[in-house]
Write a protein that holds these residues in place. Structure first.
Motif, short mmCIF file in Angstrom:
data_model
loop_
_atom_site.label_atom_id
_atom_site.label_comp_id
_atom_site.label_asym_id
_atom_site.label_seq_id
_atom_site.Cartn_x
_atom_site.Cartn_y
_atom_site.Cartn_z
N ASP A 173 36.36 39.16 34.80
CA ASP A 173 37.26 39.98 33.99
C ASP A 173 36.45 40.68 32.91
O ASP A 173 35.40 40.18 32.47
CB ASP A 173 38.34 39.10 33.36
N THR B 200 36.71 43.73 36.45
CA THR B 200 38.07 44.22 36.67
C THR B 200 38.93 44.06 35.42
O THR B 200 38.56 43.35 34.48
CB THR B 200 38.73 43.46 37.83
N ASP B 201 40.10 44.75 35.44
CA ASP B 201 41.07 44.59 34.36
C ASP B 201 42.03 43.45 34.69
O ASP B 201 41.85 42.74 35.69
CB ASP B 201 41.81 45.90 34.10
N ASP B 202 43.08 43.31 33.88
CA ASP B 202 44.00 42.19 34.07
C ASP B 202 44.78 42.29 35.37
O ASP B 202 45.27 41.28 35.88
CB ASP B 202 44.99 42.13 32.88
N GLN B 203 44.93 43.51 35.92
CA GLN B 203 45.64 43.68 37.19
C GLN B 203 44.71 43.67 38.40
O GLN B 203 45.15 43.88 39.53
CB GLN B 203 46.42 45.01 37.18
N GLY B 204 43.44 43.41 38.16
CA GLY B 204 42.50 43.33 39.26
C GLY B 204 41.93 44.66 39.71
O GLY B 204 41.27 44.73 40.75
N HIS B 205 42.19 45.73 38.96
CA HIS B 205 41.62 47.03 39.32
C HIS B 205 40.16 47.10 38.86
O HIS B 205 39.80 46.59 37.81
CB HIS B 205 42.41 48.17 38.64
N GLU C 93 44.12 51.26 46.28
CA GLU C 93 44.59 51.06 44.91
C GLU C 93 43.47 50.61 43.98
O GLU C 93 43.72 50.15 42.88
CB GLU C 93 45.72 50.03 44.90
N HIS D 163 41.48 48.09 44.23
CA HIS D 163 41.25 46.65 44.14
C HIS D 163 39.98 46.33 44.92
O HIS D 163 39.73 46.89 46.00
CB HIS D 163 42.42 45.86 44.73
#
Length: 365
Positions: free
Chosen positions: A255, A278-283, A347, A349
């Protein structure tokens, strides 16, 4: 009573003709002849002239074929294109060698084909030819006995027959549904005996048929690769990113708020020399690599224990999707001088990761 006959050791045979059968003596004599300094084969200019004459003769033979791409050629292509079975290529002697190559070229370019030896056909292999097939027969003279023996049986099955000969008035040419003229004005052999220009002409005509059919079928490089899975080209055209990438728990991911220490632990765990950030949404936000670590160590304003990886990562890294060819990953790595890539979905990910060693193991590079 035993009769003892004394033997004289090391005695040469009385008949000099017998001594010539000794391989050692034969080789010695041959070597002596080959070393004759006056042999014309040692003349560089004559060797060069001989080679150039062969090339020029065969080039003329190939050039003459251009005018023979006519209605007969188109008819032959049509028969082979509409064939619901296989193209059976037959020939004997030097024509047989060319026939084998033509069959192999047809098979690898989208036209199912195989070679049948005409002599073996007379002893059972004729059963390999069915009414769904097309026969392509090669003979420079058009009078080859082994071919003429089996032609009536082929004709009786109503199998289309394409003949490739150097004599349009030959028996084979007359029996064929289509005749392709591959005659030559002269052989490259100075004796006019060894098939040279004639076999080259037949080979080129066979290649012309194969490539014309390839284009008519819309045969692609991927189709070609499926016929050559063990070759370098096949691997480059068939192996995709999804086949070789690391996935699941093998993907290095941290993260953006994790520490540099956590990033180093993740890089060590997977051994890919980098980790996704990645960010908190996994991007995917960026990548942290060995190079980023070296730059961080050289920066006195960066505390390796307290700094978050998101502050020292490389933003907007180069990525690739799983459906791409592995060869494309190699091109990206080479173009941007990098040794690893992250694999993302639509997306953004992270779904995989790979490095140059994965490409080497897959023998893509």
């Amino acid at each position: 009573m035993l009769l003892k006959i004394p033997l004289r050791r090391n005695q040469a045979p009385a008949d000099p003709a017998i001594s010539l059968l000794n391989p050692v003596l034969m080789n010695a004599q041959l070597n002596t002849q080959n070393l004759t300094l006056n042999s014309p084969i040692l003349d560089e200019s004559k060797i060069r002239n001989s080679a150039m004459t062969v090339i020029e003769t065969e080039a003329r033979a190939i050039s003459a074929l251009q005018k023979r791409v006519n209605g007969s050629f188109l008819h032959a292509c049509q028969l082979m294109f509409q064939c619901h079975g296989r193209v059976v290529v037959i020939g004997i002697g030097k024509s047989g060698h060319i026939a084998r190559k033509i069959a192999a070229t047809l098979a690898s370019t989208g036209t199912p084909a195989f070679f049948v030896h005409p002599a073996e056909a007379s002893h059972g292999d004729l059963g390999m030819i069915t009414q769904k097939d097309v026969v392509l027969s090669l003979s420079n003279s058009g009078e080859t006995d082994e071919l003429l023996t089996i032609l009536p049986l082929i004709k009786r099955q109503n199998v289309p027959l394409i003949a490739m000969t150097g004599n349009e008035f030959s028996s084979l040419a007359k029996l064929a549904d289509v005749h392709l003229d591959v005659s030559v004005s002269e052989e490259a052999c100075p004796l006019g005996l060894a098939p040279t220009a004639s076999t080259t002409a037949a080979l080129v005509m066979g290649d012309a048929l194969a490539i014309a059919l390839l284009e008519a079928r819309g045969f692609t490089s991927e189709d070609f690769a499926r016929s050559h899975p063990a070759g370098t080209l096949g691997r480059r055209l068939l192996v995709r990113i999804s086949d070789i990438m690391h996935s699941g728990k093998q993907i290095p991911v941290v993260d953006q708020h994790d520490s540099l220490t956590a990033a180093l632990v993740e890089m060590t765990r997977t051994g890919l020399g980098m980790t996704a950030v990645t960010d908190d949404q996994g991007h995917l936000l960026g990548v942290f690599t060995d190079g980023d670590l070296r730059r961080a160590v050289d920066d006195n304003d960066i505390d390796l224990r307290d700094t978050r990886v998101g502050k020292v990562m490389t933003s907007n890294p180069k990525t690739i999707t799983a459906d791409k060819l592995a060869a494309e990953a190699a091109q990206v790595m080479e173009a941007f001088k990098i040794h690893a890539l992250l694999v993302v979905d639509d997306e953004n990910h992270v779904v995989g990761a790979l490095n140059i060693h994965d490409l080497l193991r897959a023998r893509v590079v």
